[in-house]
Design a protein around this motif. Sequence first.
Motif, PDB file in Angstrom:
ATOM      1  N   ASN A 106       1.102  -1.475  -0.311  1.00  0.00           N
ATOM      2  CA  ASN A 106      -0.010  -0.422   0.112  1.00  0.00           C
ATOM      3  C   ASN A 106       0.678   1.437   0.044  1.00  0.00           C
ATOM      4  OD1 ASN A 106      -2.197  -1.052   0.457  1.00  0.00           O
ATOM      5  ND2 ASN A 106      -1.555  -1.435   2.130  1.00  0.00           N
ATOM      6  N   ARG A 107       0.747   2.261  -0.134  1.00  0.00           N
ATOM      7  CA  ARG A 107       0.979   3.496  -0.114  1.00  0.00           C
ATOM      8  C   ARG A 107       0.035   5.000  -0.939  1.00  0.00           C
ATOM      9  NH1 ARG A 107       2.042   1.587  -5.123  1.00  0.00           N
ATOM     10  NH2 ARG A 107       3.537   0.059  -5.239  1.00  0.00           N
ATOM     11  N   ASP A 108      -0.299   5.546   0.126  1.00  0.00           N
ATOM     12  CA  ASP A 108      -0.480   7.163   0.749  1.00  0.00           C
ATOM     13  C   ASP A 108       0.548   8.029  -0.295  1.00  0.00           C
ATOM     14  OD1 ASP A 108      -2.665   5.765   1.608  1.00  0.00           O
ATOM     15  OD2 ASP A 108      -1.270   6.331   3.292  1.00  0.00           O
ATOM     16  N   GLU A 109      -0.852   9.276  -1.125  1.00  0.00           N
ATOM     17  CA  GLU A 109      -0.398  10.331  -1.595  1.00  0.00           C
ATOM     18  C   GLU A 109      -0.296  11.577  -0.729  1.00  0.00           C
ATOM     19  OE1 GLU A 109      -0.132  12.709  -5.741  1.00  0.00           O
ATOM     20  OE2 GLU A 109      -0.788  10.718  -5.782  1.00  0.00           O
ATOM     21  N   ILE A 110       0.277  12.487  -0.429  1.00  0.00           N
ATOM     22  CA  ILE A 110       0.048  13.769   0.521  1.00  0.00           C
ATOM     23  C   ILE A 110       0.821  14.617   0.167  1.00  0.00           C
ATOM     24  CG2 ILE A 110      -0.108  12.197   3.207  1.00  0.00           C
ATOM     25  CD1 ILE A 110       3.022  13.416   3.494  1.00  0.00           C
ATOM     26  N   GLU A 111       0.521  15.612   0.062  1.00  0.00           N
ATOM     27  CA  GLU A 111       0.449  17.296  -0.530  1.00  0.00           C
ATOM     28  C   GLU A 111       1.172  17.516   1.526  1.00  0.00           C
ATOM     29  OE1 GLU A 111      -1.101  21.153  -2.558  1.00  0.00           O
ATOM     30  OE2 GLU A 111      -1.474  18.657  -3.338  1.00  0.00           O
ATOM     31  N   ILE A 112       1.653  18.933   0.883  1.00  0.00           N
ATOM     32  CA  ILE A 112       2.181  19.645   2.149  1.00  0.00           C
ATOM     33  C   ILE A 112       2.706  20.565   1.732  1.00  0.00           C
ATOM     34  CG2 ILE A 112       3.890  19.186   3.727  1.00  0.00           C
ATOM     35  CD1 ILE A 112       4.448  16.786   4.363  1.00  0.00           C
ATOM     36  N   SER A 113       2.352  21.549   2.232  1.00  0.00           N
ATOM     37  CA  SER A 113       2.272  22.750   1.832  1.00  0.00           C
ATOM     38  C   SER A 113       1.874  23.839   2.852  1.00  0.00           C
ATOM     39  CB  SER A 113       1.861  23.689   0.113  1.00  0.00           C
ATOM     40  OG  SER A 113       0.421  23.636   0.996  1.00  0.00           O
ATOM     41  N   PRO A 114       2.743  25.078   2.736  1.00  0.00           N
ATOM     42  CA  PRO A 114       2.476  26.336   4.038  1.00  0.00           C
ATOM     43  C   PRO A 114       1.157  26.467   4.094  1.00  0.00           C
ATOM     44  CG  PRO A 114       4.411  26.390   3.002  1.00  0.00           C
ATOM     45  CD  PRO A 114       3.790  25.713   2.619  1.00  0.00           C
ATOM     46  N   THR A 115       0.004  26.207   3.434  1.00  0.00           N
ATOM     47  CA  THR A 115      -1.088  26.727   2.710  1.00  0.00           C
ATOM     48  C   THR A 115      -2.219  25.691   3.427  1.00  0.00           C
ATOM     49  OG1 THR A 115      -1.546  25.965   0.457  1.00  0.00           O
ATOM     50  CG2 THR A 115      -0.743  29.065   0.863  1.00  0.00           C
ATOM     51  N   LEU A 116      -1.795  24.613   3.468  1.00  0.00           N
ATOM     52  CA  LEU A 116      -2.548  23.706   4.083  1.00  0.00           C
ATOM     53  C   LEU A 116      -2.565  23.545   5.089  1.00  0.00           C
ATOM     54  CD1 LEU A 116      -2.439  21.555   0.761  1.00  0.00           C
ATOM     55  CD2 LEU A 116      -3.715  22.752   1.134  1.00  0.00           C
TER      56      LEU A 116
END
Length: 67
Positions: free
Chosen positions: A56-66
């Motif tokens: 399994n794998r997950d995709e995450i998005e990291i940014s200051p606005t989030l």
Amino acid sequence: MKAYYYDNAPGDQRLPHDSGRPVPPSALEALNVTHHYLPDDLDSVNKIATSRNYKNRDEIEISPTLL
């Protein structure tokens, strides 16, 4: 990639809290922490996942606005 020891100072947990003490790559390797530079390349992610037998794998998005 930058790794450092947390400074334990009170305040907003979203701030860097950089103690100024870098974590050496050997310490990360001892914990089996790996890092890869993958510029938006899902094929490279899949190759790594396959080589490590990840199911399994997950995709995450990291940014200051989030945060």
